[in-house]
Design a protein around this motif. Sequence first.
Motif, PDB file in Angstrom:
ATOM      1  N   GLY A  92      -5.662  -0.850   2.442  1.00 47.86           N
ATOM      2  CA  GLY A  92      -4.486  -1.353   2.840  1.00 47.86           C
ATOM      3  C   GLY A  92      -4.673  -2.922   2.947  1.00 47.86           C
ATOM      4  O   GLY A  92      -4.942  -3.398   3.914  1.00 47.86           O
ATOM      5  N   VAL A  93      -4.092  -3.766   1.777  1.00 49.14           N
ATOM      6  CA  VAL A  93      -4.625  -5.083   1.715  1.00 49.14           C
ATOM      7  C   VAL A  93      -3.193  -5.664   1.964  1.00 49.14           C
ATOM      8  O   VAL A  93      -2.660  -6.528   1.286  1.00 49.14           O
ATOM      9  N   ASN A  95      -1.127  -7.759   5.294  1.00 47.44           N
ATOM     10  CA  ASN A  95      -1.509  -9.192   6.278  1.00 47.44           C
ATOM     11  C   ASN A  95      -2.739  -9.168   6.972  1.00 47.44           C
ATOM     12  O   ASN A  95      -3.790  -9.839   6.645  1.00 47.44           O
ATOM     13  N   LEU A  96      -3.040  -8.013   7.716  1.00 49.23           N
ATOM     14  CA  LEU A  96      -4.195  -7.668   8.539  1.00 49.23           C
ATOM     15  C   LEU A  96      -5.406  -7.502   7.489  1.00 49.23           C
ATOM     16  O   LEU A  96      -6.704  -8.019   7.553  1.00 49.23           O
ATOM     17  N   ASP A 118      -5.289  -0.424  -2.473  1.00 45.03           N
ATOM     18  CA  ASP A 118      -3.822  -0.459  -2.108  1.00 45.03           C
ATOM     19  C   ASP A 118      -3.026   0.397  -3.090  1.00 45.03           C
ATOM     20  O   ASP A 118      -3.674   0.935  -4.072  1.00 45.03           O
ATOM     21  N   ASP A 120      -0.123  -1.103  -4.158  1.00 45.19           N
ATOM     22  CA  ASP A 120       0.613  -2.028  -4.676  1.00 45.19           C
ATOM     23  C   ASP A 120       0.105  -2.502  -6.020  1.00 45.19           C
ATOM     24  O   ASP A 120      -0.993  -3.194  -6.096  1.00 45.19           O
ATOM     25  N   LYS A 123      -1.337  -5.970  -6.261  1.00 41.96           N
ATOM     26  CA  LYS A 123      -2.620  -6.266  -5.592  1.00 41.96           C
ATOM     27  C   LYS A 123      -3.831  -5.691  -6.267  1.00 41.96           C
ATOM     28  O   LYS A 123      -5.014  -6.096  -6.361  1.00 41.96           O
ATOM     29  N   MET A 136      -5.517   3.278  -5.212  1.00 38.23           N
ATOM     30  CA  MET A 136      -5.605   4.752  -4.341  1.00 38.23           C
ATOM     31  C   MET A 136      -6.008   5.745  -5.081  1.00 38.23           C
ATOM     32  O   MET A 136      -6.543   6.586  -4.677  1.00 38.23           O
ATOM     33  N   THR A 154      -5.892  -0.306   7.345  1.00 38.85           N
ATOM     34  CA  THR A 154      -4.956  -1.078   7.751  1.00 38.85           C
ATOM     35  C   THR A 154      -3.774  -0.958   6.982  1.00 38.85           C
ATOM     36  O   THR A 154      -3.315  -1.785   6.430  1.00 38.85           O
ATOM     37  N   VAL A 155      -3.270   0.391   6.726  1.00 40.79           N
ATOM     38  CA  VAL A 155      -2.409   0.807   6.073  1.00 40.79           C
ATOM     39  C   VAL A 155      -0.926   0.756   6.885  1.00 40.79           C
ATOM     40  O   VAL A 155      -1.236   0.977   8.361  1.00 40.79           O
ATOM     41  N   ALA A 159       0.901   6.229   6.520  1.00 42.74           N
ATOM     42  CA  ALA A 159       0.171   6.675   5.381  1.00 42.74           C
ATOM     43  C   ALA A 159      -1.116   7.081   5.924  1.00 42.74           C
ATOM     44  O   ALA A 159      -1.887   7.560   5.229  1.00 42.74           O
ATOM     45  N   ILE A 163      -4.369   9.813   4.251  1.00 45.71           N
ATOM     46  CA  ILE A 163      -5.723   9.032   3.643  1.00 45.71           C
ATOM     47  C   ILE A 163      -7.032   9.622   4.672  1.00 45.71           C
ATOM     48  O   ILE A 163      -7.946   9.471   3.826  1.00 45.71           O
TER      49      ILE A 163
HETATM   50  P1  ATP Z   1       2.474  -7.231   3.487  1.00 48.02           P
HETATM   51  O1  ATP Z   1       3.185  -8.371   3.972  1.00 48.02           O
HETATM   52  O2  ATP Z   1       1.462  -7.522   2.297  1.00 48.02           O
HETATM   53  O3  ATP Z   1       3.195  -5.943   2.986  1.00 48.02           O
HETATM   54  P2  ATP Z   1       1.760  -5.926   5.937  1.00 48.02           P
HETATM   55  O4  ATP Z   1       0.448  -5.748   6.833  1.00 48.02           O
HETATM   56  O5  ATP Z   1       3.021  -6.419   6.549  1.00 48.02           O
HETATM   57  O6  ATP Z   1       1.579  -6.904   4.468  1.00 48.02           O
HETATM   58  P3  ATP Z   1       2.023  -3.104   5.516  1.00 48.02           P
HETATM   59  O7  ATP Z   1       3.598  -2.561   5.295  1.00 48.02           O
HETATM   60  O8  ATP Z   1       1.708  -2.769   7.040  1.00 48.02           O
HETATM   61  O9  ATP Z   1       2.320  -4.577   5.292  1.00 48.02           O
HETATM   62  O10 ATP Z   1       1.297  -2.560   4.656  1.00 48.02           O
HETATM   63  C1  ATP Z   1      -0.224  -2.970   4.535  1.00 48.02           C
HETATM   64  C2  ATP Z   1      -0.746  -2.735   3.008  1.00 48.02           C
HETATM   65  O11 ATP Z   1      -0.871  -1.346   2.934  1.00 48.02           O
HETATM   66  C3  ATP Z   1       0.085  -3.274   2.004  1.00 48.02           C
HETATM   67  O12 ATP Z   1      -0.552  -3.934   1.002  1.00 48.02           O
HETATM   68  C4  ATP Z   1       0.801  -2.043   1.509  1.00 48.02           C
HETATM   69  O13 ATP Z   1       1.007  -1.936  -0.072  1.00 48.02           O
HETATM   70  C5  ATP Z   1      -0.380  -0.907   1.665  1.00 48.02           C
HETATM   71  N1  ATP Z   1      -0.214   0.430   1.583  1.00 48.02           N
HETATM   72  C6  ATP Z   1       0.965   0.965   1.906  1.00 48.02           C
HETATM   73  N2  ATP Z   1       0.955   2.448   1.513  1.00 48.02           N
HETATM   74  C7  ATP Z   1      -0.282   2.498   1.377  1.00 48.02           C
HETATM   75  C8  ATP Z   1      -0.875   3.754   1.143  1.00 48.02           C
HETATM   76  N3  ATP Z   1      -0.298   5.049   0.944  1.00 48.02           N
HETATM   77  N4  ATP Z   1      -2.208   3.713   0.661  1.00 48.02           N
HETATM   78  C9  ATP Z   1      -2.906   2.492   0.365  1.00 48.02           C
HETATM   79  N5  ATP Z   1      -2.130   1.372   0.862  1.00 48.02           N
HETATM   80  C10 ATP Z   1      -1.007   1.437   1.203  1.00 48.02           C
END
Ligand code: ATP
Length: 215
Positions: A92-93, A95-96, A118, A120, A123, A136, A154-155, A159, A163
């Motif tokens: 989960g790349v 913000n965190l 991730d 996305d 990314k 993934m 950090t997803v 989700a 995982i």
């Molecule tokens: P951003 O602003 O980059 O979206 P965020 O921390 O606010 O970051 P989140 O919605 O919490 O966003 O998602 C964190 C990351 O986890 C994102 O990069 C997202 O693409 C990724 N993500 C979402 N679902 C999954 C999944 N099922 N498996 C892996 N990564 C995922």
Amino acid sequence: MASESMKIPQATAKRLPLYYRFLKNLHASGKQRVSSAELSEAVKVDSATIRRDFSYFGALGKKGYGYNVNYLLSFFRKTLDQDELTKVALIGVGNLGTAFLNYNFLKNNNTKIEVAFDVDEGKVGTYISDVPIYHMNDLEKVIQDQQIQVVILTVPAPAAQSIADRIAQGNVKGILNFTPARLSVPPTIRIHHIDLAVELQSLIYFLKHYPAEID
Ligand code: ATP
């Protein structure tokens, strides 16, 4: 060594990295010994607890001398496997996750995030601080090939469980869960939950109801 560290109570084991970091700094500044009072002040653990913890390590402080810094350091290094690099993956790349990849823990100890994952497409295939981001779909294969032992999650919360289920199929030993989801994993995996929002709320609650005493 493994059998020795088995005897240490969990609460003591959790304080080891704290002691280790402080002692490393002491050693770097050339100090040979340290008293439990000095340690107590620095790591904010009461000195009776420190003395009890250290007795498990076979380190018995001498009155008027304190503890031998070199002895403690070599003990911690072995016990914490500091000489061995623990390979970590981050899933989960966002913000965190991005902040962790940039930080990458190497300054503190021998842990390194080797790979990230991730969903996305924007990314996947890129790097953050030299850490490659995989899709993934490749999770199981990459984790196995890279011999990943620990996963940072950090997803988004919804989700997280599926995982964790996928990770549980392989040889990962620990998960550091930053999502608010409470996850079920088999007993072969150790999971630590860090919910930053809850921690912040808890701190604010304590500040309101138990304000710090001013000397
Ligand atoms: P951003 O602003 O980059 O979206 P965020 O921390 O606010 O970051 P989140 O919605 O919490 O966003 O998602 C964190 C990351 O986890 C994102 O990069 C997202 O693409 C990724 N993500 C979402 N679902 C999954 C999944 N099922 N498996 C892996 N990564 C995922």
